[in-house]
Design a protein around this motif. Structure first.
Motif, PDB file in Angstrom:
ATOM      1  N   GLY A 112       0.622  -1.217   0.053  1.00  0.00           N
ATOM      2  CA  GLY A 112       0.032   0.107   0.056  1.00  0.00           C
ATOM      3  C   GLY A 112       0.752   1.303   0.061  1.00  0.00           C
ATOM      4  N   CYS A 113       1.838   1.444   0.822  1.00  0.00           N
ATOM      5  CA  CYS A 113       2.677   2.424   1.076  1.00  0.00           C
ATOM      6  C   CYS A 113       3.549   2.587  -0.248  1.00  0.00           C
ATOM      7  N   ASP A 114       4.015   1.321  -0.924  1.00  0.00           N
ATOM      8  CA  ASP A 114       4.850   1.721  -2.155  1.00  0.00           C
ATOM      9  C   ASP A 114       4.063   2.037  -3.255  1.00  0.00           C
ATOM     10  N   GLY A 115       2.838   1.760  -3.019  1.00  0.00           N
ATOM     11  CA  GLY A 115       1.802   2.342  -4.287  1.00  0.00           C
ATOM     12  C   GLY A 115       1.713   3.798  -3.952  1.00  0.00           C
ATOM     13  N   VAL A 116       1.683   4.158  -2.892  1.00  0.00           N
ATOM     14  CA  VAL A 116       1.521   5.581  -2.736  1.00  0.00           C
ATOM     15  C   VAL A 116       3.057   6.466  -3.177  1.00  0.00           C
ATOM     16  N   THR A 117       3.969   5.759  -2.694  1.00  0.00           N
ATOM     17  CA  THR A 117       5.183   6.439  -3.322  1.00  0.00           C
ATOM     18  C   THR A 117       5.216   6.617  -4.734  1.00  0.00           C
ATOM     19  N   ALA A 118       4.825   5.465  -5.452  1.00  0.00           N
ATOM     20  CA  ALA A 118       5.116   5.163  -6.699  1.00  0.00           C
ATOM     21  C   ALA A 118       4.284   6.335  -7.485  1.00  0.00           C
ATOM     22  N   ARG A 119       3.204   6.301  -6.982  1.00  0.00           N
ATOM     23  CA  ARG A 119       1.943   6.935  -7.640  1.00  0.00           C
ATOM     24  C   ARG A 119       2.230   8.819  -7.730  1.00  0.00           C
ATOM     25  N   THR A 128       5.450  15.172   3.227  1.00  0.00           N
ATOM     26  CA  THR A 128       4.234  14.642   2.945  1.00  0.00           C
ATOM     27  C   THR A 128       3.750  13.703   3.917  1.00  0.00           C
ATOM     28  N   MET A 129       2.363  12.917   3.430  1.00  0.00           N
ATOM     29  CA  MET A 129       1.990  11.847   4.235  1.00  0.00           C
ATOM     30  C   MET A 129       2.932  10.618   4.081  1.00  0.00           C
ATOM     31  N   VAL A 130       3.799  10.652   3.011  1.00  0.00           N
ATOM     32  CA  VAL A 130       4.887   9.656   2.896  1.00  0.00           C
ATOM     33  C   VAL A 130       5.857   9.447   4.364  1.00  0.00           C
ATOM     34  N   ASP A 131       6.046  10.755   4.810  1.00  0.00           N
ATOM     35  CA  ASP A 131       6.949  10.631   6.004  1.00  0.00           C
ATOM     36  C   ASP A 131       6.482   9.866   7.133  1.00  0.00           C
ATOM     37  N   ALA A 132       5.135   9.624   7.099  1.00  0.00           N
ATOM     38  CA  ALA A 132       4.385   8.837   8.223  1.00  0.00           C
ATOM     39  C   ALA A 132       4.185   7.539   8.133  1.00  0.00           C
ATOM     40  N   LEU A 133       3.746   7.396   6.563  1.00  0.00           N
ATOM     41  CA  LEU A 133       3.370   6.082   5.931  1.00  0.00           C
ATOM     42  C   LEU A 133       4.465   5.124   5.844  1.00  0.00           C
TER      43      LEU A 133
END
Ligand code: ADP
Ligand code: MG
Length: 208
Positions: A112-119, A128-133
């Motif tokens: 799920g997390c890799d999907g967010v960073t890729a997209r 961003t939210m990635v700092d927490a995810l």
């Protein structure tokens, strides 16, 4: 093992914590964005919970994919597609199971997390939210041998730390990046809601 009932409780709990903090999230977004993150996420998660009613016990894949599509369809802004991607990838990784083994669940969180960073083409440290995810998914995976609750608590702690470490940073992605240096010193709304996501998971596992 993470049960179907715990996954339902996670989604419901995330909706509740978002709703309880929607003014705070929107206030954070008013400082470095456009003051809609709380209302966006509250609207989306309310729609997700509504869909859970009467849905029975679908496989976890179908349940999370539906949640992701609902978020994409109901949340305007960047956070809808990003949280939508998180839940859709989580669902794809879980597939047909109704309860998930801990290693499977850990791998699904990572997917799920890799999907967010890729997209979003975003890495940790861009405020961003990635700092927490990303640290949360990594911490969960690292703690699987300690059991579900300990893994979720480690993930929530890592999310809080990532969110807080992002405060002094300058935003590189999303609306906050338009502010440049002036974004430094503010807490990112998306990193804050992503921390709630993992706190809600820990709560669901503690109570169920
Ligand atoms: P919008 O910025 O479109 O108004 P929201 O206010 O709902 O959408 O969400 C803002 C949050 O979305 C930010 O705080 C940030 O965490 C996250 N975000 C925005 N753009 C990106 C991106 N490119 N990568 C990762 N996260 C992002
Ligand atoms: Mg916004």
């Amino acid at each position: 093992m993470i049960t179907h009932a715990q996954c339902v409780a996670w989604l419901r709990g995330f909706a509740d914590i978002i709703d309880a903090n929607k003014t705070f999230l929107t206030d954070l977004d008013s400082a470095i964005g456009d003051a809609d993150h709380g209302t966006n996420m509250a609207r989306g998660m309310k729609a997700v919970v509504k869909k859970l009613h009467g849905a029975g016990t679908p496989p976890l894949g179908a349940m999370f994919k539906s949640a992701g599509m609902t978020l994409v369809g109901t949340v305007g802004g960047s956070s809808g597609p990003l949280y939508g991607t998180f839940f859709m990838k989580l669902g794809m990784a879980l597939g047909e199971v109704k309860d998930a083994s801990l290693p499977t669940f850990a791998a699904a969180l990572k997917a799920g997390c890799d999907g967010v960073t890729a997209r979003s083409r975003t890495a940790v440290g861009e405020k961003t939210m990635v700092d927490a995810l990303t640290p949360a998914a990594d911490a969960f995976e690292a703690a699987v041998d300690d059991g579900p609750l300990a893994a979720a608590e480690a993930a929530a702690a890592a999310a809080r730390q990532g969110r807080d470490e992002g405060i002094p940073l300058v935003a590189r992605k999303g609306r906050a990046s338009y502010l440049g240096e002036r974004s430094a010193g503010h807490q990112d709304p998306g990193a804050t809601s992503a921390t709630y996501l993992f706190e809600a998971l820990a709560t669901a596992l503690r109570e169920g």
